[in-house]
Design an enzyme around this catalytic site. Structure first.
Site, PDB file in Angstrom:
ATOM      1  N   ASP A  58      17.583  -3.208  92.497  1.00  0.00           N
ATOM      2  CA  ASP A  58      16.223  -3.358  93.039  1.00  0.00           C
ATOM      3  C   ASP A  58      15.235  -2.606  92.147  1.00  0.00           C
ATOM      4  OD1 ASP A  58      17.218  -0.823  93.627  1.00  0.00           O
ATOM      5  OD2 ASP A  58      15.902  -0.592  95.356  1.00  0.00           O
TER       6      ASP A  58
ATOM      7  N   LYS B 277      14.634   9.159  83.505  1.00  0.00           N
ATOM      8  CA  LYS B 277      14.140   9.933  82.348  1.00  0.00           C
ATOM      9  C   LYS B 277      14.794   9.424  81.060  1.00  0.00           C
ATOM     10  CE  LYS B 277      13.089  14.061  84.898  1.00  0.00           C
ATOM     11  NZ  LYS B 277      13.754  15.102  85.658  1.00  0.00           N
TER      12      LYS B 277
ATOM     13  N   THR C   7      25.553  -5.456  99.063  1.00  0.00           N
ATOM     14  CA  THR C   7      26.104  -4.099  99.042  1.00  0.00           C
ATOM     15  C   THR C   7      25.341  -3.265 100.078  1.00  0.00           C
ATOM     16  OG1 THR C   7      24.551  -3.042  97.504  1.00  0.00           O
ATOM     17  CG2 THR C   7      26.288  -4.386  96.523  1.00  0.00           C
ATOM     18  N   GLU C   8      25.810  -2.041 100.308  1.00  0.00           N
ATOM     19  CA  GLU C   8      25.109  -1.150 101.248  1.00  0.00           C
ATOM     20  C   GLU C   8      23.665  -0.914 100.788  1.00  0.00           C
ATOM     21  OE1 GLU C   8      28.256  -0.458 100.323  1.00  0.00           O
ATOM     22  OE2 GLU C   8      29.402   0.059 102.130  1.00  0.00           O
TER      23      GLU C   8
ATOM     24  N   GLU D  97      21.840  -2.738  98.846  1.00  0.00           N
ATOM     25  CA  GLU D  97      21.076  -3.991  98.904  1.00  0.00           C
ATOM     26  C   GLU D  97      20.531  -4.211 100.319  1.00  0.00           C
ATOM     27  OE1 GLU D  97      23.399  -6.983  97.078  1.00  0.00           O
ATOM     28  OE2 GLU D  97      21.906  -8.549  97.336  1.00  0.00           O
TER      29      GLU D  97
ATOM     30  N   GLU E  33      34.821   4.546  91.646  1.00  0.00           N
ATOM     31  CA  GLU E  33      33.739   5.433  92.083  1.00  0.00           C
ATOM     32  C   GLU E  33      33.954   6.824  91.488  1.00  0.00           C
ATOM     33  OE1 GLU E  33      30.740   5.367  93.678  1.00  0.00           O
ATOM     34  OE2 GLU E  33      30.847   7.526  93.318  1.00  0.00           O
TER      35      GLU E  33
ATOM     36  N   ASP F 223      22.840   3.853  89.356  1.00  0.00           N
ATOM     37  CA  ASP F 223      21.817   4.906  89.331  1.00  0.00           C
ATOM     38  C   ASP F 223      20.855   4.642  88.171  1.00  0.00           C
ATOM     39  OD1 ASP F 223      23.004   6.300  91.477  1.00  0.00           O
ATOM     40  OD2 ASP F 223      24.475   7.176  90.109  1.00  0.00           O
TER      41      ASP F 223
END
Ligand code: SAM
Length: 217
Positions: free
Chosen positions: A156, A124, A194-195, A197, A69, A120
């Site tokens: 997603d 752009k 995952t969180e 998800e 992370e 993420d």
């Protein structure tokens, strides 16, 4: 994932050095020694609060998992969550690191499998290089992965998924699996959420792909 800056993040990391690796550069080419076994090494890049990597470690005790992370405050939140779990796992380590620098901490072919979950999207065009499926990152992953190692990617975000399909195909990588609706597919039976998800799956489909570098690529 952006969390408010936690000024104690580095202290939390140091206090939990049984499973948080503070100087991961020192582990390069020695990860099997770190885990004390020869089991395969699976990493999750951009693990956020860590549910996915922790649940994997519980389900697959014969695999070593490393969660990576970029932001210390997010990692601190993951550490606090892991500490609240009743089941303790010895096959999981967590690291604060930027994925673009992964060659500093893994030797060639030291990693068996890579997970990218809800990365993420950086919508752009001028930020496309920052997407974790851009060719800049794919080149780093290729170096640290074993020759037939696979990348699993879930999102997603339709735009990021389309971009990733093209980016991986052009690299070139072979697509081994593609789902436009993971939660309504047979593979969902073994899916670990995952969180992100859990939070976003009601709003639309979850896309997933599995890919492998082309041997002659
Ligand atoms: N995977 C988690 C999930 O599905 O719940 C978190 C998803 S969150 C949208 C993306 C995470 O990737 C954030 O925590 C972010 O800090 C991390 N991240 C972004 N770029 C990264 C990089 N270059 N290296 C490591 N982590 C990164």
């Amino acid at each position: 994932m952006r969390l408010r800056n936690n000024p104690k993040a580095y202290d939390i990391m140091k206090e939990n050095d049984s499973f948080v690796i503070i100087e991961p550069e020192k582990c390069k080419n020695k990860w099997h020694e770190v885990f004390g076994n020869d089991n395969p090494i699976y990493i999750e890049i951009g693990m956020g609060k860590g549910d996915f990597i922790y649940q994997n470690a519980c389900r697959y005790p014969d695999i070593n998992f490393i969660g990576i992370e970029k932001f210390p405050s997010v990692l601190a939140a993951a550490i606090n969550k892991v500490n609240k779990q009743e089941t303790k796992v010895s096959n999981m380590k967590l690291i604060h690191y930027d994925a673009i620098e992964l060659k500093n901490i893994f030797a060639k072919g030291e990693v068996d499998h890579i997970f990218l979950n809800f990365s993420d999207p950086w919508p752009k065009n001028r930020h496309a290089k920052r997407r974790l499926t851009s060719k800049q990152f794919l080149s780093v992953y290729q170096d640290i992965l074993v020759s037939k190692g696979e990348i699993e990617f879930k999102t997603d975000n339709r735009g990021l998924f389309e971009y990733s399909l093209v980016s991986l195909n052009q690299y070139p990588m072979d697509l081994l699996y593609v789902s436009l609706d993971l939660h309504n597919s047979p593979e969902n039976e073994t899916n670990i959420m995952t969180e992100y998800e859990k939070k976003f799956c009601e709003k639309g489909p979850i896309y997933k792909l599995v890919a492998r570098y082309r041997e002659d690529g």
